[in-house]
Scaffold this active site. Sequence first.
Site, short mmCIF file in Angstrom:
data_model
loop_
_atom_site.label_atom_id
_atom_site.label_comp_id
_atom_site.label_asym_id
_atom_site.label_seq_id
_atom_site.Cartn_x
_atom_site.Cartn_y
_atom_site.Cartn_z
N ARG A 228 0.82 -1.22 0.00
CA ARG A 228 0.00 0.00 0.00
C ARG A 228 0.85 1.26 0.00
O ARG A 228 0.38 2.35 0.33
CB ARG A 228 -0.93 0.02 1.22
CG ARG A 228 -1.88 -1.15 1.31
CD ARG A 228 -2.72 -1.29 0.04
NE ARG A 228 -3.82 -2.23 0.23
CZ ARG A 228 -3.72 -3.54 0.05
NH1 ARG A 228 -2.58 -4.09 -0.33
NH2 ARG A 228 -4.77 -4.33 0.24
N ALA B 272 -8.31 -10.12 -4.48
CA ALA B 272 -8.00 -9.44 -3.22
C ALA B 272 -6.85 -10.15 -2.51
O ALA B 272 -6.73 -11.38 -2.57
CB ALA B 272 -9.23 -9.43 -2.32
N ASP B 273 -5.98 -9.38 -1.85
CA ASP B 273 -5.00 -10.00 -0.96
C ASP B 273 -5.52 -9.91 0.47
O ASP B 273 -6.63 -9.41 0.70
CB ASP B 273 -3.61 -9.35 -1.12
CG ASP B 273 -3.58 -7.89 -0.71
OD1 ASP B 273 -4.50 -7.44 0.02
OD2 ASP B 273 -2.63 -7.18 -1.09
N SER B 274 -4.75 -10.43 1.43
CA SER B 274 -5.29 -10.54 2.80
C SER B 274 -5.59 -9.16 3.40
O SER B 274 -6.56 -8.99 4.14
CB SER B 274 -4.32 -11.31 3.69
OG SER B 274 -3.07 -10.67 3.71
N ASP C 100 -6.52 -6.55 1.67
CA ASP C 100 -7.75 -6.08 1.02
C ASP C 100 -8.99 -6.58 1.78
O ASP C 100 -9.95 -5.84 1.96
CB ASP C 100 -7.84 -6.61 -0.42
CG ASP C 100 -6.98 -5.83 -1.39
OD1 ASP C 100 -6.95 -4.59 -1.29
OD2 ASP C 100 -6.34 -6.47 -2.25
#
Lengths: 233, 77
Positions: free
Chosen positions: A164, B35-37, B39
């Site tokens: 992110r 999605a990743d974790s 997300d």
Amino acid sequence: MKNKKALVTGGNRGIGKGIVLSLLEQGYFVLATSRDSTNFDMSHPNLKLANLDVCDHASVAAFQKIVSDYDPDILINNAGVTKDSLFLRMTEDDWDEVINTNLNSVFRMTKLVVKGMLKKKWGRIISISSISGSMGNPGQTNYSASKAGVDAFSRSLAKELGSRNITVNSIAPGFIQTDMTDGLIDEDITKKIPLQRVGNVEDVASLVNFLVSEESNYITGQTLVVDGGLFMK
Amino acid sequence: MSEVLDKVVEIVCNQLSVNKEDVTPDSSFVEDLGADSLDTVELVMAFEEEFGLEIPDDEAENITTIKSAVDWIEKNS
């Protein structure tokens, strides 16, 4: 880029104050905290002050609203204490106070800012650690443990948040001339430092300036040492 | 289409940068929508915020598709 907002804990003196002044000079907005914000002897149009005791759940909870409104891009976990004594004489209170102020506070404060950073997909979390956390120091079992904890926390969080665009690093100063090291610094110590002097708060603040900037984009999960060469791995 | 479904699809499209046309009620966040974790945690946080709910961790684990999210939200609001 220059209008990014930074939250600095323990910003009223020592390294924290140096960081606050330097960020302001670079054009950042700064929210600086102290247990008693009347302790601040500085003012600046971009500086906002707040009362915060990072050890106290209630104080941190009350601070949540201020943080949400301010929405910082940058967190500098700087507040810290020492309570030195040889291990044989160290009390559990000495241990708890240092772990709580230096390590648990990093958990609490980071919790307050991460959601906002995730939304922005940009963030900088920088914690002020110490070379004591990697080299050890007699009389500082509590302090060393807390700082090693901060370094390890930063590495794991860096892995969680890397995708992110949020970087997480710690800075490990050596001997820096502040109230905290007053009385600890003598000629013998200076002789052991390859650069032959103790550091000043600006030496640490200039690394903070770099780490909060876009120039440090590709650096995360690191403990960066600022100690004049005293501790080399 | 229920209002909750509309909102859930909007949140998911926004968070995962996918097109509305690619999303069905059975779409799995991780397997179908990439999605990743982190997300999945962010999605749950976004649902909580949007619908003013608190989703307990052990129940959040079971919210893995559009439909399971809509069902949980409709049951608990």
